[in-house]
Scaffold this active site. Structure first.
Site, short mmCIF file in Angstrom:
data_model
loop_
_atom_site.label_atom_id
_atom_site.label_comp_id
_atom_site.label_asym_id
_atom_site.label_seq_id
_atom_site.Cartn_x
_atom_site.Cartn_y
_atom_site.Cartn_z
CG HIS A 202 -2.11 -0.92 1.02
ND1 HIS A 202 -3.38 -0.63 1.46
CD2 HIS A 202 -2.22 -2.13 0.40
CE1 HIS A 202 -4.20 -1.61 1.14
NE2 HIS A 202 -3.52 -2.53 0.51
CB SER A 206 -1.81 -2.68 -6.88
OG SER A 206 -2.33 -2.97 -5.61
CE LYS A 229 -11.93 -7.76 -11.28
NZ LYS A 229 -10.98 -7.08 -12.19
CG ASP A 230 -10.75 -9.31 -3.84
OD1 ASP A 230 -10.18 -9.66 -4.89
OD2 ASP A 230 -10.27 -8.49 -3.04
CD GLU A 273 1.11 -33.82 0.60
OE1 GLU A 273 1.05 -34.80 -0.19
OE2 GLU A 273 0.15 -33.41 1.26
#
Length: 405
Positions: A202, A206, A229-230, A273
């Protein structure tokens, strides 16, 4: 009406979650940062409940896991959410990292954001590895034995490091207790690092699809536009997640881990894994143990130092055709490394793994800097045209801002 001071915690949270201005052209690929945070929260919550019933003792660990699955109310759900949540967490983080590589999110001024992100990824790997040991099945025990033995490759003090990791002279009760304690502790360190990662993001803002300076872009508030959107991305994520949990919970696991650990019986094929497989292939690509360990550590370290020696005039691969081709080659090379990591150590898998490992390191050390040199020559040859375009663009921005004001 109560006035909130600008430096208050509430004001900071409000600015972070509501009024934070985001470039309007970012896509759903930017959702994966918030999805990673949600995965971390899920892992912590389910891990706390599982720890209430888990016994970190070599005689009881396997039985306690079975007790959670069979006797504890909704214990099976907690365990499957936690186990598959680790896989989904790594899937989300891998997409997040590859998005950053494609759009150049590691360039100035975001080197610190990228560096903290790589440290988070490394801590995730350590946390997941120790968690994989806790069920104390066959694959858990032998994975712990093989991986901790890698420290013996360190000259002079290697064997002492291995004994310190084990808490004795073999993988035993002390080892399990140490791994359980650290596995419980590390997620809270991850939360702190994630907070620092978010604060730094921040500060510098971005990145965006076209990779330009964000001050030249149209911006909109994070809430409500990107919250919507999230939420949409979260719904899609949860559909896939709970499909695994309810319909195929053991798809990404290994059947040998449902056999109690036995130091006298070695599994036919020891594999970690799926999210460790690319790095496991890099480790096996060198016959020498020390060389394999160096490459394994180097595969992470090179991500950490990359922003300091890789440069570019344009961040995003959208406008760098050669870089775009090499990126997708690197992406499929990484998938191939993952496939090789799950194969036996024999011809031709060893040879393919060596070629893929070579390309992995050459991509960062040679190809990315070489592309920059090519681009520099191109920019220099077209300097007049670029300068004229910059002047026109800046003039347009001034006119646009004047009209807007």
């Amino acid at each position: 009406m109560r006035i909130v001071k600008k430096n208050s915690l509430f004001s900071s949270l409000y600015q972070t979650a509501v009024t934070y201005m985001v470039p309007s052209n970012i896509t759903y690929l930017w959702n994966f940062g918030s999805l990673a945070g949600i995965c971390l929260i899920i892992q912590i919550i389910t891990g706390i409940f599982l720890a209430m019933h888990y016994a970190s003792n070599v005689d009881l660990a396997f039985i306690s896991v079975e007790h959670i699955m069979r006797d504890v109310n909704y214990g099976w759900l907690m365990r499957y959410v936690h186990a598959n949540g680790a896989s989904m967490f790594f899937l989300v983080v891998y997409v997040h990292i590859f998005r950053g590589l494609y759009y150049g999110s590691y360039f100035y001024p975001r080197q610190a954001v990228w560096g903290i992100g790589v440290i988070i990824f490394l801590l995730m790997i350590l946390t997941a590895f120790m968690g994989y040991v806790l069920p104390w099945g066959q694959m858990s025990f032998w994975a712990a034995t093989v991986i901790t033995n890698l420290a013996s490759a360190v000259p002079v003090i290697g064997n002492d490091i291995v004994c310190w990791l084990w808490g004795g002279f073999s993988v035993d009760n002390a080892t399990l207790n140490r791994f359980f304690s650290l596995h419980y502790l590390f997620p809270f360190i991850l939360v702190a690092l994630a907070g620092i990662h978010l604060i730094l993001l921040h500060e510098v803002k971005s990145n965006n699809v076209i990779g330009t300076n964000t001050q030249f872009l149209d911006k909109i508030p994070f809430t409500p536009y990107f919250v919507i959107k999230d939420i949409f991305g979260l719904v899609i994520f949860l559909i896939l997640f709970f499909y695994l949990v309810y319909f195929d919970p053991n798809l990404l696991g290994h059947s040998d881990n449902y056999i109690p650990a036995n130091p006298l019986v070695t599994p036919a094929h020891i594999v970690p894994e799926w999210y460790f497989l690319p790095f496991y292939a890099i480790l096996r690509s060198v016959p020498d143990k020390l060389g394999g360990v160096i490459l394994l550590v180097g595969a992470i370290v090179i991500l950490l130092v990359m922003p300091f020696f890789v440069k570019a005039q344009i961040r995003s691969s959208q406008f760098r055709p050669i870089k775009k081709i090499l990126f997708w080659l690197f992406f499929f090379n990484y998938l191939l490394l993952g496939w090789i990591g799950g194969q036996p150590v024999e011809f031709p898998f060893v040879e393919i793994g060596q070629l893929c490992t070579s390309f992995y390191f050459l991509y960062f050390i040679f190809f990315l800097p070489f592309i920059y040199i090519l681009e520099i020559n191109f920019w220099n040859e077209n300097k007049i045209t670029i300068n004229n375009n910059d002047k026109k663009f800046n003039s347009f921005l001034r006119q646009y801002n004047n009209k807007k004001n």
